[in-house]
Design an enzyme around this catalytic site. Sequence first.
Site, PDB file in Angstrom:
ATOM      1  N   ILE A 149       0.825  -1.203   0.000  1.00 29.93           N
ATOM      2  CA  ILE A 149       0.000   0.000   0.000  1.00 29.93           C
ATOM      3  C   ILE A 149       0.859   1.253   0.000  1.00 29.93           C
ATOM      4  O   ILE A 149       0.548   2.248  -0.669  1.00 29.93           O
ATOM      5  CB  ILE A 149      -0.949  -0.060   1.211  1.00 29.93           C
ATOM      6  CG1 ILE A 149      -1.965  -1.188   0.998  1.00 29.93           C
ATOM      7  CG2 ILE A 149      -1.634   1.274   1.461  1.00 29.93           C
ATOM      8  CD1 ILE A 149      -2.628  -1.687   2.259  1.00 29.93           C
ATOM      9  N   ASP A 150       1.967   1.216   0.730  1.00 29.56           N
ATOM     10  CA  ASP A 150       2.859   2.372   0.829  1.00 29.56           C
ATOM     11  C   ASP A 150       3.483   2.692  -0.520  1.00 29.56           C
ATOM     12  O   ASP A 150       3.478   3.839  -0.980  1.00 29.56           O
ATOM     13  CB  ASP A 150       3.944   2.072   1.868  1.00 29.56           C
ATOM     14  CG  ASP A 150       4.353   3.309   2.657  1.00 29.56           C
ATOM     15  OD1 ASP A 150       3.739   4.369   2.481  1.00 29.56           O
ATOM     16  OD2 ASP A 150       5.295   3.200   3.460  1.00 29.56           O
ATOM     17  N   ASP A 151       4.059   1.670  -1.174  1.00 25.92           N
ATOM     18  CA  ASP A 151       4.660   1.897  -2.491  1.00 25.92           C
ATOM     19  C   ASP A 151       3.627   2.396  -3.484  1.00 25.92           C
ATOM     20  O   ASP A 151       3.914   3.287  -4.290  1.00 25.92           O
ATOM     21  CB  ASP A 151       5.294   0.599  -2.996  1.00 25.92           C
ATOM     22  CG  ASP A 151       6.712   0.419  -2.504  1.00 25.92           C
ATOM     23  OD1 ASP A 151       7.634   0.891  -3.179  1.00 25.92           O
ATOM     24  OD2 ASP A 151       6.902  -0.176  -1.435  1.00 25.92           O
ATOM     25  N   GLU A 186       2.974   6.102  -2.997  1.00 27.51           N
ATOM     26  CA  GLU A 186       4.089   6.958  -3.408  1.00 27.51           C
ATOM     27  C   GLU A 186       4.327   6.891  -4.919  1.00 27.51           C
ATOM     28  O   GLU A 186       4.740   7.890  -5.525  1.00 27.51           O
ATOM     29  CB  GLU A 186       5.356   6.564  -2.647  1.00 27.51           C
ATOM     30  CG  GLU A 186       5.308   6.884  -1.158  1.00 27.51           C
ATOM     31  CD  GLU A 186       5.201   8.376  -0.878  1.00 27.51           C
ATOM     32  OE1 GLU A 186       5.817   9.180  -1.597  1.00 27.51           O
ATOM     33  OE2 GLU A 186       4.495   8.745   0.080  1.00 27.51           O
ATOM     34  N   HIS A 231       0.733   8.523   4.073  1.00 31.96           N
ATOM     35  CA  HIS A 231       1.062   8.546   2.643  1.00 31.96           C
ATOM     36  C   HIS A 231      -0.170   8.314   1.782  1.00 31.96           C
ATOM     37  O   HIS A 231      -0.330   8.940   0.726  1.00 31.96           O
ATOM     38  CB  HIS A 231       2.130   7.487   2.346  1.00 31.96           C
ATOM     39  CG  HIS A 231       3.450   7.774   2.983  1.00 31.96           C
ATOM     40  ND1 HIS A 231       4.389   6.805   3.251  1.00 31.96           N
ATOM     41  CD2 HIS A 231       3.994   8.938   3.421  1.00 31.96           C
ATOM     42  CE1 HIS A 231       5.439   7.350   3.815  1.00 31.96           C
ATOM     43  NE2 HIS A 231       5.224   8.651   3.931  1.00 31.96           N
TER      44      HIS A 231
END
Length: 670
Positions: free
Chosen positions: A402-404, A407, A478
Amino acid sequence: MTATTDGSTGAANLHAAPNGDPTESTRTADDVMAVARDAAERSVEHLLGRQDEQGWWKGDLATNVTMDAEDLLLRQFLGIQDPDTVQAAARFIRGEQLGDGTWNTFHEGPPDLSATVEAYVALRLAGDRPDDPHMLRAAGWVREQGGIAGARVFTRIWLALFGWWKWDDLPELPPELMFLPKWVPLNIYDFGCWARQTIVPLTIVSAKRPVRPAPFALDELHTDPARPCPSGPTASVASWDGVFQRLDKALHLYHKVAPRRLRRIAMNEAARWIIERQESDGCWGGIQPPAVYSVIALHLLGYDLDHPLMRAGLESLDRFAVWREDGARMIEACQSPVWDTCLATIALADAGVSPDHPALVRAADWMLEEEIARPGDWSVRRPELTPGGWAFEFHNDNYPDIDDTAEVVLALRRVRHPDQARVDAAIERGVRWNLGMQSRNGAWGAFDADNTSPFPNRLPFCDFGEVIDPPSADVTGHVVEMLAVEGRSHDPRTRRGVEWLLAEQETSGAWFGRWGVNYIYGTGSVVPALIAAGLPAAHPAVRRAVDWLVSVQNDDGGWGEDLRSYREEKWIGHGSSTASQTGWALLALLAAGERETRSVERGVAWLAATQQADGSWDEPHFTGTGFPWDFSINYHLYRQVFPLTALGRYVYGDPFATAAAIGAGTGKGA
């Protein structure tokens, strides 16, 4: 700018005081802006020069010597030792040893028992003698700490493979775990994806209990070689520890009477699960530990080393090796090209690089090719959700994160691409997938939704770090920032994320950092998200965060936080100044409207003064985490991308501040 004797640069108009902070009496806002602009330009050139011709960036990912030791133990177990590789690994391990004979797990951190035991055994395999001075110091310290018996379970599993530890003295992990339905506690999907990928192959190893002939004894690592595993107290049956201790004893009894046919079926089911998740490059999950244990598990089930699955797996492990100029060989636990590339793209764009610059277009092309278009383990809890995310590594289609994804969307939005329709379609899929991965509490974890069971962490087996994936403030921040940039500030799901973040703020004003060290990372991730989502800079939560960041700024003008902040309150917000952590703090302060304050000017001046002659920054301190405290990471590109992003936003402003504010005001995307 002029180069200093240590390779850093000093500003012609900023005189350095003895503590490294430019003399404030001679500093004006114009001076700071001038050196910030110059430092950003130098950093841009440095970062552009590090891009691969295919469009990606990747810095080394340094962890600790257990990766290198376990690589040698694997080769010993499989009988594939290569003298050159062994000696190169030993050279690296020796180079990491501390003066007292121990090894730690992060720069300037305390000695670690498991790392010291594993490094010692690896050097014995490489031919170092137990009476060598550096080995005597290591063994003496291990005995002082209680010997091998005090090491973590994973260390003792490696030793059990060679008869240096008894399998009966290890927690039991039966392969019948594979039969537990998804609604039963302790089923494999209750574990975080990294733990799940490790535990499944280890159920086979635990059932087979292999022992290879030990090339030497390890009596010198026991406090009493006659009783290497002294029995400890049993917790009360009324406590969770007591319950799980008794469960483990029951599983040991089951191991002795397990029906052979049932056990064979369970191991075959585990093997099928493992094989289905092998990536196209031969690895598993793009991370080294599951790959190592999967190779061992399949080998124990009869897969020859020449079998295509095994050959591909072993070749993938070689790609984790970083060969250094001095001949040493370091093993990366993982590789981070997608993460590094999206962060580098953001940094360059925010530092004034044209959105249609060829480097940014190449980066966008590469990221678009890395989009994952098929379901993975995440779909167990979200079966109706359409794929559309990005992973962290080169090859990891089973576990996008989810983070990648958040971003990457933010990075793609900064690029003026010749095929904008293709970019928009990929972004739409990524946004939809991230929204679908929101947990019930309104926040986001890293790889799974609602991965919050309280039971896995209580297993005696699970003493190696975090084994579940609950939502975190940094990932949620993020995602909220990305949704705001996409005009979804008023989407009810975004508002739930904002509400969760506000509720998670500590009384100090900071936010806990799960994937970066620590409260500086959490706060640096959340404040820009809250502002992007429409909170005014005057909001009490934002002001408390600003006050906290200003209060923990170092005397030299930078920010730093030691990994010990995860265990000791006195370290929270405190530590040697680092380029990445200074960048995080500045990103929060700039988002909160503090651009013309003394605190921001001092931070920017510190970055300019510590920049090296080639436009880079040095950063030996670890500012990333795999598991808070238990597994620390030094991302070698963090020291480049986060300072540059901060300098860029100081000079040019936040490129999406206006768009996010418009989205927040109009309710677009709700």
